[in-house]
Design a protein around this motif. Sequence first.
Motif, mmCIF file in Angstrom:
data_model
loop_
_atom_site.group_PDB
_atom_site.id
_atom_site.type_symbol
_atom_site.label_atom_id
_atom_site.label_comp_id
_atom_site.label_asym_id
_atom_site.label_seq_id
_atom_site.Cartn_x
_atom_site.Cartn_y
_atom_site.Cartn_z
ATOM 1 N N HIS A 13 -1.703 -6.956 10.058
ATOM 2 C CA HIS A 13 -2.952 -7.214 9.308
ATOM 3 C C HIS A 13 -3.435 -8.635 9.656
ATOM 4 O O HIS A 13 -2.881 -9.553 9.167
ATOM 5 C CB HIS A 13 -2.566 -7.066 7.687
ATOM 6 C CG HIS A 13 -3.596 -7.267 6.777
ATOM 7 N ND1 HIS A 13 -3.815 -6.555 5.841
ATOM 8 C CD2 HIS A 13 -4.727 -8.339 6.767
ATOM 9 C CE1 HIS A 13 -4.892 -6.794 5.176
ATOM 10 N NE2 HIS A 13 -5.303 -7.834 5.553
ATOM 11 N N HIS A 15 -7.395 -10.801 10.286
ATOM 12 C CA HIS A 15 -8.729 -11.145 10.252
ATOM 13 C C HIS A 15 -9.108 -12.113 11.547
ATOM 14 O O HIS A 15 -8.711 -13.078 11.454
ATOM 15 C CB HIS A 15 -9.219 -11.618 9.227
ATOM 16 C CG HIS A 15 -8.735 -10.972 7.693
ATOM 17 N ND1 HIS A 15 -9.742 -9.993 7.014
ATOM 18 C CD2 HIS A 15 -7.838 -10.723 6.998
ATOM 19 C CE1 HIS A 15 -9.074 -9.501 6.087
ATOM 20 N NE2 HIS A 15 -8.004 -9.825 5.872
ATOM 21 N N MET A 39 -8.657 -6.239 10.975
ATOM 22 C CA MET A 39 -9.376 -5.759 9.688
ATOM 23 C C MET A 39 -11.085 -5.800 9.800
ATOM 24 O O MET A 39 -11.627 -6.426 10.644
ATOM 25 C CB MET A 39 -9.119 -6.804 8.471
ATOM 26 C CG MET A 39 -7.616 -6.667 7.957
ATOM 27 S SD MET A 39 -7.306 -5.019 7.412
ATOM 28 C CE MET A 39 -5.969 -4.540 8.471
ATOM 29 N N LYS A 100 -9.338 1.204 6.003
ATOM 30 C CA LYS A 100 -8.667 0.179 5.115
ATOM 31 C C LYS A 100 -9.630 0.296 3.874
ATOM 32 O O LYS A 100 -10.882 0.246 3.907
ATOM 33 C CB LYS A 100 -8.791 -1.220 5.865
ATOM 34 C CG LYS A 100 -8.832 -2.618 4.911
ATOM 35 C CD LYS A 100 -7.392 -2.595 4.263
ATOM 36 C CE LYS A 100 -7.199 -3.699 3.282
ATOM 37 N NZ LYS A 100 -7.343 -5.036 3.774
ATOM 38 N N HIS A 175 -0.446 -6.676 2.106
ATOM 39 C CA HIS A 175 -0.261 -7.877 1.362
ATOM 40 C C HIS A 175 0.403 -7.818 0.150
ATOM 41 O O HIS A 175 0.036 -8.332 -0.860
ATOM 42 C CB HIS A 175 -1.329 -9.076 1.497
ATOM 43 C CG HIS A 175 -2.612 -8.382 1.289
ATOM 44 N ND1 HIS A 175 -2.956 -7.857 0.146
ATOM 45 C CD2 HIS A 175 -3.808 -8.563 1.944
ATOM 46 C CE1 HIS A 175 -4.285 -7.269 0.057
ATOM 47 N NE2 HIS A 175 -4.909 -7.841 1.417
ATOM 48 N N ASP A 247 -2.148 -11.149 7.057
ATOM 49 C CA ASP A 247 -3.266 -11.609 6.688
ATOM 50 C C ASP A 247 -3.891 -12.928 6.950
ATOM 51 O O ASP A 247 -4.720 -13.299 6.027
ATOM 52 C CB ASP A 247 -3.111 -11.469 5.025
ATOM 53 C CG ASP A 247 -4.671 -11.146 4.352
ATOM 54 O OD1 ASP A 247 -5.557 -10.839 5.019
ATOM 55 O OD2 ASP A 247 -4.615 -11.398 3.082
HETATM 56 ZN ZN ZN Z 1 -6.771 -9.240 4.729
#
Ligand code: ZN
Length: 348
Positions: A13, A15, A39, A100, A175, A247
Amino acid sequence: MTSIEIPFPDDWHVHLRDGEMLEAVVGYTARRFRYAMVMPNLAPPITSVADARAYHQRILAVAPADAPDFRPVMALYCSPAIDLDDLRRGVEEGIIAAVKYYPAGATTNSDAGGTSLADFMNLYETMIDLGIRLLVHAEDTDPTVDIFAREASFLDRQLAPLCASLPELAVTVEHVSTGAGVDFVSAHPQVAASITPHHLARDRSDLLANGMKPDLYCKPVINSSADQAQLIAAATGGDPKFFLGTDSAPHPTAAKYGPVAKAGVFNAAYGLEVVADVFHQEGSLDQLAAFTSTNGAAVYGVEPSEHRLMLTAESTDQDLATHLTTAAGDEVVLFGDDEATRWQVSVS
Ligand code: ZN
Ligand code: DOR
């Protein structure tokens, strides 16, 4: 000296953003991780395979040449705009690995998200058929629900009924941030969960008690020390349902320091050291590889990496970087520089 060798980790996961921010951050992920589940919450969000393919190419175009085995895979943004035939082709082509779901208004670039998980049943039927997972941002955006209870409320009100009606749908709670979340995952055979370095290593007192720390502000918000303890137990306990998803979510300090802070912690640089530090303190370094490198691989149906990465508990007096600067002149704070002074990382 304590030292541990693990299969090259995966980040399930992350970004990576776009443009100058992508260029500035991609190397941190590419040098430390093999698979990266990227993501889709760009603006506008990635809802078609053509857009995902173009984004994938932009990522690879700026990834460093010396990354041992970097493999970004793409998640589509759950939206009525997804065309089921397009999704099918994207999965068959190997570019789309998941979908997602963002609740509208829950977090960064979630305006195009859903108001109810139950609105996408046809999509989920196709996903079951294709064998891909639904990745869920589990936060109830009902304003009457307390910010620290949003994950538990979403799981109870939305994900539990969906799991009951579609037991064949494989779900990742992204998360996971609370004990209630850990319990939910354990109770549902079709559900697994990613856990971030920052939710493992910090609690809400770190966020709020000694001056409010925008650099620790993320969604779902870091919760209580009791929640943190349950996350640590889940991550270090060897349960194959729990695995690393950083994340990592860079925001310029200009967007973090002000009357309204954007949610997101940029941990790609030192997240692995942060996780190793947590496992070391627990006396559970023998479980590190399961969490960083093998559990997630099994959940996503791939073999663990054949490349190895070595972590050694050895302090450095070198000053480590505390932030990066993009080509546009934006500064991003690197989470975990304290833990990183206690670990040396080498790649073989
Ligand atoms: Zn995220
Ligand atoms: O803290 C977060 N930041 N949580 C998310 O779900 C999104 C992310 C971002 O994109 O900045």
